[in-house]
Scaffold this motif. Sequence first.
Motif, PDB file in Angstrom:
ATOM      1  N   TYR A  73       0.357   6.750  -9.001  1.00 53.15           N
ATOM      2  CA  TYR A  73      -0.962   7.148  -9.530  1.00 53.15           C
ATOM      3  C   TYR A  73      -1.751   5.855  -9.738  1.00 53.15           C
ATOM      4  N   GLY A  74      -2.894   5.735  -8.985  1.00 52.09           N
ATOM      5  CA  GLY A  74      -3.606   4.470  -9.012  1.00 52.09           C
ATOM      6  C   GLY A  74      -5.103   4.619  -9.212  1.00 52.09           C
ATOM      7  N   TRP A  75      -5.696   3.541  -9.584  1.00 50.86           N
ATOM      8  CA  TRP A  75      -7.160   3.453  -9.778  1.00 50.86           C
ATOM      9  C   TRP A  75      -7.643   2.156  -9.168  1.00 50.86           C
ATOM     10  N   ASN A  76      -8.733   2.268  -8.357  1.00 52.67           N
ATOM     11  CA  ASN A  76      -9.330   1.096  -7.714  1.00 52.67           C
ATOM     12  C   ASN A  76     -10.851   1.153  -7.876  1.00 52.67           C
ATOM     13  N   GLU A  77     -11.426   0.030  -8.102  1.00 56.21           N
ATOM     14  CA  GLU A  77     -12.883  -0.075  -8.200  1.00 56.21           C
ATOM     15  C   GLU A  77     -13.317  -1.418  -7.621  1.00 56.21           C
ATOM     16  N   ASN A  78     -14.259  -1.362  -6.663  1.00 51.37           N
ATOM     17  CA  ASN A  78     -14.702  -2.562  -5.960  1.00 51.37           C
ATOM     18  C   ASN A  78     -16.229  -2.667  -5.988  1.00 51.37           C
ATOM     19  N   LEU A 126     -18.994  -4.617  -3.937  1.00 52.11           N
ATOM     20  CA  LEU A 126     -18.907  -5.265  -2.639  1.00 52.11           C
ATOM     21  C   LEU A 126     -19.975  -6.312  -2.379  1.00 52.11           C
ATOM     22  N   GLY A 127     -20.970  -6.414  -3.223  1.00 49.56           N
ATOM     23  CA  GLY A 127     -21.957  -7.487  -3.069  1.00 49.56           C
ATOM     24  C   GLY A 127     -23.094  -7.118  -2.133  1.00 49.56           C
ATOM     25  N   ALA A 128     -23.989  -8.074  -1.956  1.00 46.86           N
ATOM     26  CA  ALA A 128     -25.243  -7.815  -1.216  1.00 46.86           C
ATOM     27  C   ALA A 128     -25.031  -7.707   0.279  1.00 46.86           C
ATOM     28  N   THR A 129     -23.971  -8.251   0.805  1.00 49.20           N
ATOM     29  CA  THR A 129     -23.765  -8.232   2.253  1.00 49.20           C
ATOM     30  C   THR A 129     -23.201  -6.922   2.753  1.00 49.20           C
ATOM     31  N   SER A 130     -22.818  -6.045   1.879  1.00 48.98           N
ATOM     32  CA  SER A 130     -22.222  -4.770   2.287  1.00 48.98           C
ATOM     33  C   SER A 130     -23.255  -3.664   2.196  1.00 48.98           C
ATOM     34  N   PHE A 131     -23.099  -2.696   3.098  1.00 48.36           N
ATOM     35  CA  PHE A 131     -23.973  -1.530   3.042  1.00 48.36           C
ATOM     36  C   PHE A 131     -23.665  -0.667   1.831  1.00 48.36           C
ATOM     37  N   ILE A 132     -22.434  -0.833   1.313  1.00 54.38           N
ATOM     38  CA  ILE A 132     -22.030  -0.057   0.128  1.00 54.38           C
ATOM     39  C   ILE A 132     -21.945  -1.012  -1.040  1.00 54.38           C
ATOM     40  N   ASN A 133     -22.575  -0.681  -2.109  1.00 52.30           N
ATOM     41  CA  ASN A 133     -22.585  -1.561  -3.273  1.00 52.30           C
ATOM     42  C   ASN A 133     -21.301  -1.452  -4.092  1.00 52.30           C
ATOM     43  N   LYS A 134     -20.751  -0.248  -4.193  1.00 51.81           N
ATOM     44  CA  LYS A 134     -19.592  -0.016  -5.061  1.00 51.81           C
ATOM     45  C   LYS A 134     -18.730   1.088  -4.468  1.00 51.81           C
ATOM     46  N   SER A 135     -17.432   0.933  -4.606  1.00 56.56           N
ATOM     47  CA  SER A 135     -16.497   1.991  -4.218  1.00 56.56           C
ATOM     48  C   SER A 135     -15.410   2.105  -5.285  1.00 56.56           C
ATOM     49  N   SER A 136     -14.965   3.300  -5.528  1.00 58.77           N
ATOM     50  CA  SER A 136     -13.908   3.522  -6.526  1.00 58.77           C
ATOM     51  C   SER A 136     -13.059   4.702  -6.094  1.00 58.77           C
ATOM     52  N   SER A 137     -11.808   4.686  -6.527  1.00 59.35           N
ATOM     53  CA  SER A 137     -10.885   5.782  -6.219  1.00 59.35           C
ATOM     54  C   SER A 137      -9.872   5.895  -7.336  1.00 59.35           C
ATOM     55  N   VAL A 138      -9.395   7.097  -7.580  1.00 50.92           N
ATOM     56  CA  VAL A 138      -8.380   7.352  -8.585  1.00 50.92           C
ATOM     57  C   VAL A 138      -7.618   8.613  -8.203  1.00 50.92           C
ATOM     58  N   GLY A 139      -6.282   8.586  -8.409  1.00 50.56           N
ATOM     59  CA  GLY A 139      -5.529   9.784  -8.104  1.00 50.56           C
ATOM     60  C   GLY A 139      -4.101   9.488  -7.709  1.00 50.56           C
ATOM     61  N   PRO A 140      -3.313  10.544  -7.520  1.00 52.25           N
ATOM     62  CA  PRO A 140      -1.893  10.383  -7.215  1.00 52.25           C
ATOM     63  C   PRO A 140      -1.635  10.327  -5.712  1.00 52.25           C
ATOM     64  N   SER A 141      -0.444   9.815  -5.409  1.00 52.13           N
ATOM     65  CA  SER A 141       0.048   9.854  -4.037  1.00 52.13           C
ATOM     66  C   SER A 141       1.567  10.005  -4.085  1.00 52.13           C
ATOM     67  N   VAL A 142       2.098  10.755  -3.144  1.00 51.04           N
ATOM     68  CA  VAL A 142       3.531  11.032  -3.096  1.00 51.04           C
ATOM     69  C   VAL A 142       4.028  10.801  -1.681  1.00 51.04           C
ATOM     70  N   GLY A 143       5.226  10.203  -1.604  1.00 52.11           N
ATOM     71  CA  GLY A 143       5.782   9.985  -0.285  1.00 52.11           C
ATOM     72  C   GLY A 143       7.298  10.033  -0.313  1.00 52.11           C
ATOM     73  N   ALA A 144       7.910  10.226   0.829  1.00 47.79           N
ATOM     74  CA  ALA A 144       9.360  10.250   0.966  1.00 47.79           C
ATOM     75  C   ALA A 144       9.747   9.440   2.188  1.00 47.79           C
ATOM     76  N   THR A 145      10.905   8.792   2.098  1.00 45.54           N
ATOM     77  CA  THR A 145      11.375   7.952   3.192  1.00 45.54           C
ATOM     78  C   THR A 145      12.817   8.333   3.543  1.00 45.54           C
ATOM     79  N   LEU A 146      13.032   8.637   4.797  1.00 51.31           N
ATOM     80  CA  LEU A 146      14.372   8.915   5.292  1.00 51.31           C
ATOM     81  C   LEU A 146      14.771   7.758   6.204  1.00 51.31           C
ATOM     82  N   SER A 147      15.891   7.106   5.855  1.00 58.07           N
ATOM     83  CA  SER A 147      16.347   5.971   6.652  1.00 58.07           C
ATOM     84  C   SER A 147      17.790   6.202   7.093  1.00 58.07           C
ATOM     85  N   TRP A 148      18.086   5.687   8.252  1.00 59.39           N
ATOM     86  CA  TRP A 148      19.429   5.874   8.802  1.00 59.39           C
ATOM     87  C   TRP A 148      19.788   4.632   9.602  1.00 59.39           C
TER      88      TRP A 148
END
Length: 432
Positions: A281-286, A288-310
């Motif tokens: 479960y993570g939170w990110n906020e960026n 980006l400054g004047a050179t980017s078309f996007i001034n700000k980006s943010s994300s929050v939420g869970p992620s789940v994964g599984a790994t099978l190794s052999w």
Amino acid sequence: MFSLMLLSISPIVAQELLQKKEAVTIAMENNFDIQLSNNNVDVAMNNASVENSRYLPSLSGTAGGSYSNTEGSVTQKSGEENEFENNETQSLNASIGLNYTIFDGFGRSNTYKKLKENYRISELQARQMVETTILNIFTSYYEIARLTQDVTNQKQTLNISRIRLQRAQYNFDYGQGSQLDILNAEVDYNNDSITYLTNTQLLANEKRNLNLLLGRDVSIDFSVDTTLTYNDQLLYETLLVHSKENNVTILQQESAMKNANYDIKSVGSNAIPKLNLNANYGWNENYLGATSFINKSSSVGPSVGATLSWNIYDGGSTRIQKQNAQIALDNQSINLEKQKLNIERNLSNAWTAYQTALFVKDAQEKNLQTAQTNFDRSVDQYKLGQISSIEFRQAQLNLLNAQLALNQAKYSAKNAELAVLQISGDLNQAQF
């Protein structure tokens, strides 16, 4: 010299009696080797806990941030160039992650079983240390008891020599003896005095040795219980069966075999697929400054994964490890059979020594009765002038030697009994 001996005897009156059970209790609490063994058991117990088994999931948290302030230029596809300065960018993030191994080919299970078996081995090692310490304590305790009785016998002999010296002096004064009788009696008295003082010093030294084993102040003075109880219910066949079931060395070897078997299974788990689960479960906020078309980006939420190794093929490493683990198991099996034969041999030798010690004890008791009877008759004959002082001295020494020999035989038999019980694993049932 006689006054010096009286001074050395006087403190004995106020000594406290150290009972046998009390000595064991003190040693269990204070003996340094037992304390170290108990600490090792605590370490093994901690290692064998579920927290050290990889059965529980791991939970971790991270957080970070960055900041930059740059200047430069941007050239667009049209060829237009724009310069910028004080371009501030920021990045912030935080997350908490959960990782859990759902299945690892039973490797974790076998490792946990091995940790539990190591804990049992540490308990057996602590038990072995306790048994060794108890044997050492009673070897010292019975040596003190023997020396105590030897000192008592030496004191009686010294008193007899003193009376003999006085009698020789009286006879000479009244013209019934010679100066040679006085000199012989004086030499014997002095020799008995030296022997008495030597044994008294040996007794004091042995008390300090026992105090050290008990883990207490070595200057503490005490007396011991000189009574002995022998176990007349011991049977060799029963002891042999118990030795194969309860001997601490064999039990440790059996635990080592179990661990070797767990090692084989743990190596085999390398060839089995493994499944891991992770959640975040993570939170990110960026910014980006004047050179980017996007001034700000943010994300929050869970992620789940599984790994099978052999591990399909590892170049033959697992096969080699499994072969070596099997050889180690075979070696443990060989060592176990060797230890069983050693224990059987040691028990047979100890049993023979015990039976011999009991026979010697009984024989010395008879010798003492004979020596006592001979000495009593010699006393009467010496008073009547029917035997010489040299003959009387010989009867006196025969009695003393018989007393000393019986003391040695009694405590040697008891120590031999304890040695038999240790080998059979029945030392906790000993009658001290």
